[in-house]
Design an enzyme around this catalytic site. Structure first.
Site, PDB file in Angstrom:
ATOM      1  N   ASP A 173       6.336   9.956  -4.208  1.00 28.31           N
ATOM      2  CA  ASP A 173       6.095   8.396  -2.997  1.00 28.31           C
ATOM      3  C   ASP A 173       5.221   7.639  -2.899  1.00 28.31           C
ATOM      4  OD1 ASP A 173       9.032   9.210  -2.500  1.00 28.31           O
ATOM      5  OD2 ASP A 173       8.226   9.789  -0.025  1.00 28.31           O
ATOM      6  N   ARG A 181       7.364   1.092   1.032  1.00 28.11           N
ATOM      7  CA  ARG A 181       5.953   1.538  -0.129  1.00 28.11           C
ATOM      8  C   ARG A 181       5.393   0.664  -0.657  1.00 28.11           C
ATOM      9  NH1 ARG A 181       5.037   6.436   2.657  1.00 28.11           N
ATOM     10  NH2 ARG A 181       7.443   7.934   3.293  1.00 28.11           N
TER      11      ARG A 181
END
Ligand code: S3P
Length: 437
Positions: A321, A397
């Protein structure tokens, strides 16, 4: 829209929100346990609120409080009044998981074993994400799951069935897949094993143990025994290292920066960003380490010149991530950074090989996408000359990684659809403001 100005440096001390993966699991496991589970420093991001909403629809009473003990729909203190392993109610509505892959996949393991019919659906992004990876092993266990549109994506319909234990070789290192199978394994008639190509995050194994399950890890295999009942416990959620990563990178690339990030979870299946940033030359020190089942520490990060590296192999699931923001660090590192073995990026909230490439190119970065990663040529500075704002692709993100790049860019940078940061980090802008004062 969020417009960021160049920041000469970041200075100060911050406390980041609770870990997303751990917050989801605390609610889910609390919901299927007997007794009251108390959760502190719960992440109030939209994803974890989707988990709370689904379990309320399954008949579980869940309360949220602020630090003063007042009822607060955004409180970080949560009490889950668990219904026990076999106490969930038939949901009269679709279980809507929003943008959350973790909610969608983990709840699937639980729903597969219930005595009732249920339907899970999510937003546009979720409806494109691959669910075959859970449908296949759960079906092997005896589950009856139908992808309503026949495309192995959501909406998924579950007709609860008795399950049997399996020994499953997962083709992907995915904690969501592993966790769905382990949760189904709680209800199976015999032991269940999941073997991964490399170990993915182990929060499910650690936390199920705390709830009293018989679960074991042997190298890349997780093993669970069926269980009669789980028992409520107390969960203190550490800060999310995936959220800390934006500040680790921002402070590393802005000369003169010094930031102390309090209470960050540093579980060894999640700490790849620390390993890789340090191998690039970053100056990150752990202080006040706390060796709980989920270890945590304060992280002190100071500016340091970075150099390019190759990121590949077993470290990839430990920082999957964080690759978008790592790519921003690579853009300002000396030399070339190669990221490979990361094809999983294509099936995240956006296709992150494509979205990171497009985002970095808006900053003038020379980046080449590959089948399983990207190659980034580091440069002295970033610039922004595009006529339209940077796209976030509604991927939290990507939005926050673009914001970090913007801090290092001399032009003002507008970022579109920035509100998606609420998925995992609702206080992101407040903390940026505090550190750039
Ligand atoms: C998560 C696992 C990871 C990660 C996701 C959260 C979890 O996905 O990318 O943001 O909480 O289990 P995969 O397990 O699919 O790799």
């Amino acid at each position: 829209m969020y417009t960021l100005k160049n920041a000469s440096s970041l200075k100060g001390e911050i406390r980041i929100p609770g870990d997303k993966s751990i917050s989801h699991r605390a609610v889910m496991f609390g919901a299927i346990s007997k007794g009251d589970t108390k959760i502190t420093h719960f992440l109030n991001g939209a994803d974890c609120l989707s988990t709370i909403s689904c379990f309320r629809k399954l008949g579980v009473e869940i309360e949220q409080f602020d630090d003063g003990g007042n009822v607060d729909p955004n409180g970080q203190n949560v009490i889950v009044h668990g219904n026990g392993l076999h106490g969930l109610d038939y949901p009269t509505e679709v279980l809507y998981t929003g943008n959350s892959g973790t909610t969608t996949r983990l709840i699937s393991g639980i729903l597969s074993a219930q005595k009732f019919y249920s339907v899970v659906n999510g937003d546009d992004s979720i409806r494109k994400r691959p669910m075959k990876r859970i449908i296949t092993p759960l079906t092997m266990m005896g589950a009856d799951i139908v992808s309503q549109q026949g495309n192995d994506c959501c909406p998924l319909c579950f007709r609860g069935k008795p399950l049997h234990g399996i020994s499953y070789e997962s083709p992907v290192a995915s904690a969501q897949v592993k966790s769905a199978i382990l949760l189904a394994g709680l209800y199976a008639d015999s032991e269940t094993r999941v073997t991964e190509p490399t170990v993915s995050r182990n929060h499910t194994e650690l936390m199920l143990k705390a709830f009293g399950a018989d679960v074991l890890s042997e190298n890349t295999t997780a093993i669970i025994k069926p269980c009669d009942e789980l028992h409520a416990t107390q969960i203190c959620v550490p800060g999310d290292i995936s959220s800390a990563a934006y500040f680790l990178v921002a402070a590393s690339i802005l000369p003169g920066s010094e930031v102390l990030i309090q209470n960050v979870g540093i579980n060894e299946t999640r700490d790849g960003i620390l390993t890789v940033l340090r191998s690039m030359g970053a100056d990150i020190t752990e202080v006040n380490r706390n060796d709980n089942a989920e270890p945590s520490a304060d992280l002190l990060v100071k500016y340091a010149p970075l150099h390019g590296v190759t990121v590949e192999g077993d470290v990839i699931p430990k920082l999957i991530d964080e690759i978008p923001v790592l790519a921003v660090a690579a853009s300002l590192a000396q030399g070339t950074t190669v990221i490979r073995d990361a094809a999983e990026l294509k099936v995240k909230e956006s296709d992150r090989i494509e979205s990171v490439t497009k985002m970095l190119r808006c900053f003038g970065v020379d980046v080449t996408p590959t089948e399983d990663g990207m190659i980034i040529q580091g440069q002295e500075a970033l610039s922004f000359a595009a006529e339209s704002p940077i796209e976030s692709y509604k991927d939290h993100r990507i939005a926050m990684s673009a914001a970090v790049a913007a801090l290092a860019c001399k032009e003002e940078v507008p970022i579109d659809d920035f509100s998606c940061v609420d998925i995992s980090f609702p206080t992101f802008q407040t903390l940026i403001n505090a550190l750039t004062q």
